[in-house]
Design an enzyme around this catalytic site. Sequence first.
Site: not given
Ligand code: 5GP
Length: 108
Positions: A92, A99
């Site tokens: 996912g 991060h």
């Molecule tokens: P992943 O699935 O890659 O672990 O999660 C990526 C996270 O980054 C998601 O929870 C999404 O809501 C967050 N996210 C994506 N784009 C942005 C953005 O432009 N700003 C912020 N603050 N969060 C973001």
Amino acid sequence: MQKDIFQRIIDREIPSTIIYEDDKTIAFLDINPHTKGHFLVVSKEFSENLFDIEDDDLINLILTARKLALSQIEKLNAKGFRLEINSGIAAGQEIFRTHVHIIPYYDD
Ligand code: 5GP
């Protein structure tokens, strides 16, 4: 090479609610929070995920994530938190820059 979205947040090219920054990490609220106060901690040294991050960067990232989790959880009056690092499309992961999600949980 095109910058990833978190690099653009680090460089202040797109807005975010930054809650912490030092020379190695930055933390900001997730734009689409799972619970109130959900935030992300990002390493400034680039890696995609747990498959390729250097040990030192990972140690620093986790220690910072825990420190921030403990202080934010107290501020928010949350009762616990989940720490998540998605690694790979199958798990996912949407943003390919390592991060940590800190997701607070409450009594209700
Ligand atoms: P992943 O699935 O890659 O672990 O999660 C990526 C996270 O980054 C998601 O929870 C999404 O809501 C967050 N996210 C994506 N784009 C942005 C953005 O432009 N700003 C912020 N603050 N969060 C973001």
